[in-house]
Write a protein that holds these residues in place. Structure first.
Motif, PDB file in Angstrom:
ATOM      1  N   ALA A   5     -19.001 -12.769  23.087  1.00 34.76           N
ATOM      2  CA  ALA A   5     -20.268 -12.716  23.805  1.00 34.76           C
ATOM      3  C   ALA A   5     -20.359 -11.449  24.638  1.00 34.76           C
ATOM      4  O   ALA A   5     -19.342 -10.879  25.042  1.00 34.76           O
ATOM      5  N   SER A   6     -21.582 -11.022  24.872  1.00 32.56           N
ATOM      6  CA  SER A   6     -21.806  -9.884  25.755  1.00 32.56           C
ATOM      7  C   SER A   6     -23.128 -10.101  26.465  1.00 32.56           C
ATOM      8  O   SER A   6     -24.046 -10.694  25.906  1.00 32.56           O
ATOM      9  N   PRO A   7     -23.258  -9.645  27.705  1.00 35.53           N
ATOM     10  CA  PRO A   7     -24.540  -9.821  28.384  1.00 35.53           C
ATOM     11  C   PRO A   7     -25.654  -9.001  27.753  1.00 35.53           C
ATOM     12  O   PRO A   7     -26.821  -9.263  27.994  1.00 35.53           O
ATOM     13  N   ARG A   8     -25.298  -7.999  26.956  1.00 37.81           N
ATOM     14  CA  ARG A   8     -26.330  -7.096  26.456  1.00 37.81           C
ATOM     15  C   ARG A   8     -26.577  -7.291  24.964  1.00 37.81           C
ATOM     16  O   ARG A   8     -25.652  -7.333  24.170  1.00 37.81           O
ATOM     17  N   ILE A   9     -27.865  -7.364  24.590  1.00 34.84           N
ATOM     18  CA  ILE A   9     -28.230  -7.546  23.185  1.00 34.84           C
ATOM     19  C   ILE A   9     -27.733  -6.368  22.352  1.00 34.84           C
ATOM     20  O   ILE A   9     -27.209  -6.536  21.256  1.00 34.84           O
ATOM     21  N   ASP A  10     -27.879  -5.152  22.885  1.00 32.25           N
ATOM     22  CA  ASP A  10     -27.484  -3.944  22.149  1.00 32.25           C
ATOM     23  C   ASP A  10     -26.040  -4.048  21.677  1.00 32.25           C
ATOM     24  O   ASP A  10     -25.711  -3.706  20.546  1.00 32.25           O
ATOM     25  N   VAL A  11     -25.185  -4.507  22.598  1.00 38.45           N
ATOM     26  CA  VAL A  11     -23.763  -4.613  22.268  1.00 38.45           C
ATOM     27  C   VAL A  11     -23.553  -5.625  21.149  1.00 38.45           C
ATOM     28  O   VAL A  11     -22.815  -5.377  20.192  1.00 38.45           O
ATOM     29  N   CYS A  12     -24.251  -6.763  21.248  1.00 38.35           N
ATOM     30  CA  CYS A  12     -24.117  -7.799  20.215  1.00 38.35           C
ATOM     31  C   CYS A  12     -24.545  -7.262  18.854  1.00 38.35           C
ATOM     32  O   CYS A  12     -23.872  -7.490  17.846  1.00 38.35           O
ATOM     33  N   LEU A  13     -25.671  -6.569  18.836  1.00 40.15           N
ATOM     34  CA  LEU A  13     -26.190  -6.070  17.567  1.00 40.15           C
ATOM     35  C   LEU A  13     -25.274  -5.005  16.973  1.00 40.15           C
ATOM     36  O   LEU A  13     -25.182  -4.856  15.758  1.00 40.15           O
ATOM     37  N   GLU A  14     -24.584  -4.268  17.843  1.00 43.25           N
ATOM     38  CA  GLU A  14     -23.677  -3.247  17.354  1.00 43.25           C
ATOM     39  C   GLU A  14     -22.395  -3.891  16.823  1.00 43.25           C
ATOM     40  O   GLU A  14     -21.832  -3.466  15.821  1.00 43.25           O
ATOM     41  N   LEU A  15     -21.957  -4.939  17.514  1.00 40.91           N
ATOM     42  CA  LEU A  15     -20.712  -5.616  17.132  1.00 40.91           C
ATOM     43  C   LEU A  15     -20.827  -6.352  15.801  1.00 40.91           C
ATOM     44  O   LEU A  15     -19.894  -6.354  15.007  1.00 40.91           O
ATOM     45  N   SER A  16     -21.975  -6.960  15.574  1.00 41.42           N
ATOM     46  CA  SER A  16     -22.044  -7.914  14.478  1.00 41.42           C
ATOM     47  C   SER A  16     -21.750  -7.302  13.099  1.00 41.42           C
ATOM     48  O   SER A  16     -20.958  -7.879  12.355  1.00 41.42           O
TER      49      SER A  16
END
Lengths: 448, 230
Positions: free
Chosen positions: A158-169
């Motif tokens: 999990a991450s508080p930021r959407i950008d990070v999630c979208l980059e990780l996935s």
């Protein structure tokens, strides 16, 4: 039971249940009131925040009810409602070895951290990984995640930021190609599906209860403290009893630092960047006899910016607030009309395009509020902070901002300058923290 | 120190002598940035009848149409803010998400604006349809008035469900049939008093003219309309 398979480990409102689910309530279903009374206060059962409404409002139950404002984005929690959860049972499809398809090489310091994380995943408990900006945090998670998945554990990143999630996935999907996974964030438009690996914004964690055996939270410091409490609550609620939590951060807050120093929490510290060069140490320039509103500060900063631009350097200029940016813009437009530049802030619809332009070198400098303080990487830039003594710049924010410079291994150098009228605690502490990290790295022989 | 009621930014209102002397503990509920996004209609060039923003101060084409449709009902409409993107966001959070606390965002503005009307004025909120009331649980207009501390009179009821206005286009909205009926118990209380019908948003004027038409049989001494947004 078939219908309920997707809802294992979920925490949801009774009023949200679809009628066909409501007809067939499985055994083992836990139902609890949506609000818990604590003395004279009410606490939301989903997000754990204390209700601070002026009054109870008319409600669908024809009475007056309290509701939770904090998590209203996920649907209104009314005091007359109930929260329904079904314990996670596991039983995911067995995976073939090797689970991890990633074939990169870890640096010695990453290797060490990776082992620590693996140990926490095996034993349970909490670990903080304090890694400087640009240390390569994602790669060192792989081994531990792979083992967790192989053992049939349910894993969440999990991450508080959407950008990070979208980059990780996509990176994770590539590394674990046979694992079923979903990415959850507000406005994704996808219908929820239960998977073994979940990538989610921390907000989405509120919809889970005792679902994950391994919970990894990236950038736990992205929010100011009062919001952080909700984040810890969400991470804990979504975790199975006795599960393992791993918190990643580049800038731990005071409380966490204390816990690390006193040894109350297991911590792994990574003081050096992946490319083995020291972090750029910010230089704070104090302005004397300024005009009170800090415009003198920006004059000095703009002279400095001009010097850097003439040396063919590209810059990121941080400005504390949108309001302040609007005041300064005409000055910038006059003074820098021969240079290519743009400005971004959180409410800018074209922000992605502008950041992309900066990345491709189509802009000489970019004016920004704190939205670019973390997550973005530009190669070979210098950083200027205007009015670094403003209240929005916390210690963590300044460390993150300084961490924008010198990130790529091809250009490990970068100049970071803070312009301020007063010395503030965050300025002093952020510089001290960066210097301390460099010292530790040197002592451990992690620098070239 | 307080927080902006909309964006949550921490604001420190400047201390002024007048605030200290009047013990005014409720400064603006919006921060400067959010406040600047709100367009105050009284400082704009607007239609003299419905407060719509226009190029030249005249009666706009819509109002001329309403005049010909309802020659006796020609009223004055007062609106406070333009219904721009920010206002739409606020209303979505308030009505669709159901964040009732937002009613207090404009309580001071509404209280101040309604003070202009005579003391014996009856404020009649536009009723919610049964369907939306069962989904939301509250009538947004009533909440706005309650938050502003204004007493109101529920003289109208929504007798027929005509579907959600927000989901229709302009043509469909204008074709909506009369949904309101006068509450017989209340009609006597209203007679010979000035009446102001209150709504949250004035879009085409259809709703408010229906309300005016429904309330006119009880012969109030004057009939006007008010909305927060236009």
């Amino acid at each position: 039971m078939e219908k309920w398979i997707n809802w294992l480990g979920r925490d949801q409102l009774q009023s949200e249940l679809s009628p066909d689910l409501r007809d067939e309530m499985p055994s083992g279903l836990e139902s609890r009131p949506a609000f818990v009374k604590e003395g004279s206060r009410y606490r939301c059962g989903r997000c754990g925040s204390i209700c601070c409404l002026r009054q109870a409002y008319p409600c669908i139950c024809k009475q007056h009810c309290y509701y939770c404002r904090e998590c209203i984005q996920l649907g209104k929690v009314r005091a007359c409602d109930r929260l329904i959860s079904l314990p996670e049972t596991g039983g995911f499809k067995p995976l073939e070895q090797p689970v991890l398809k990633w074939k990169g090489i870890l640096s010695p310091q990453q290797e060490e951290a990776s082992k620590d994380i693996l140990q926490t995943v095996r034993q349970g408990g909490t670990r903080i990984v304090w890694a400087v900006t640009g240390a390569g945090k994602t790669e060192m998670l792989f081994e531990a995640v792979a083992e967790g998945l192989a053992e049939g554990k349910r894993v969440c990143i999990a991450s508080p930021r959407i950008d990070v999630c979208l980059e990780l996935s996509p990176r994770l999907q590539e590394a674990f190609d046979q694992v079923d996974m979903t990415t959850l964030y507000g406005g994704s438009g996808e219908v929820y599906r239960r998977t073994q690996l979940v990538i989610a914004t921390t907000h989405q964690l509120l919809r889970f209860k005792e679902a994950f055996d391994v919970m990894i939270v990236d950038e736990i410091d992205a929010f100011p403290y009062y919001l952080n409490e909700a984040l810890y609550y969400a991470a804990k609620k979504a975790l199975v009893l006795g599960g393992s939590q791993i918190f990643l951060t580049a800038t731990p807050d005071r409380q966490m630092l204390k816990a690390i120093r006193s040894g109350r929490i297991d911590a792994t510290i990574l003081p050096a960047r992946y490319h083995k060069h020291p972090l750029p140490v910010p230089e704070a320039r104090l302005l004397k006899g300024s005009l009170g509103h800090g415009l003198a500060g920006s004059c000095n900063a703009s002279a400095h910016l001009l010097r850097l631009l003439q040396k063919k350097r590209r810059c990121l200029v941080f400005i504390p607030t949108i309001l302040y940016m609007e005041i300064l813009l005409p000055d910038f437009e006059r003074q820098f009309k021969d240079w290519r530049f743009a400005w971004v802030h959180s409410k800018d619809p074209e922000r992605k395009e502008k950041i992309q332009q900066m990345r491709q070198g189509e802009l000489d400098f970019l004016l920004t509020t704190t939205i670019l303080e973390r997550g973005v990487t530009f190669a070979d830039i210098d950083v200027i902070v205007v009015k670094a003594d403003h209240a929005v710049y916390t210690e963590a924010a300044l460390v993150q901002i300084a961490g924008r410079a010198g990130r790529s291994s091809a250009y490990p150098e970068g100049e970071v300058t803070f312009y301020c009228e007063h010395w503030t605690r965050p300025i002093k502490r952020s510089i001290r923290q960066i210097e301390a990290m460099n010292r530790t790295a040197r002592k451990r022989g992690l620098l070239q | 120190m307080s927080c902006c009621g909309w964006c949550g930014t921490v604001v420190t209102p400047p201390i002024s002598v007048s605030r200290l002397l009047t013990f005014d503990t409720h400064p603006d509920k919006l921060c400067t940035l959010c406040r600047n996004k709100m367009i105050v209609l009284s400082s704009c060039k607007r239609c003299s009848e419905c407060c719509r923003i226009v190029q030249e101060i005249t009666v706009c084409s819509d109002c001329l149409m309403w005049r010909s449709l309802y020659p006796k009902l020609s009223s004055g409409h007062t609106a406070l803010y333009a219904y721009n993107e920010r206002a739409k966001d606020i209303m979505t959070a308030f009505k669709l998400k159901g964040d009732c606390e937002l009613a207090y965002l404009f309580s001071d503005d509404i209280r101040r604006a309604l003070k202009i009307f005579p003391a014996n004025t009856c404020f009649v909120p536009v009723p919610s349809a049964e369907e939306s009331l069962s989904i939301r649980g509250f009538n947004p207009v009533e909440l706005l008035l309650e938050a502003a501390g204004v007493n109101y009179d529920k003289a109208l009821t929504a007798s027929r469900d005509t579907g959600r206005q927000a989901k229709k286009n302009r043509k469909e909205r204008l074709r909506t049939r009369q949904p309101f009926t006068l509450c017989p118990k209340r009609s006597k209380a209203i007679a010979d008093k000035p009446v102001v019908i209150v709504d949250d948003v004035y879009t085409t004027g259809r709703t408010l003219y229906h309300a005016l038409e429904a309330i006119s049989p009880c012969q109030p001494s004057s009939l006007q309309t008010f909305s927060l947004f236009r």
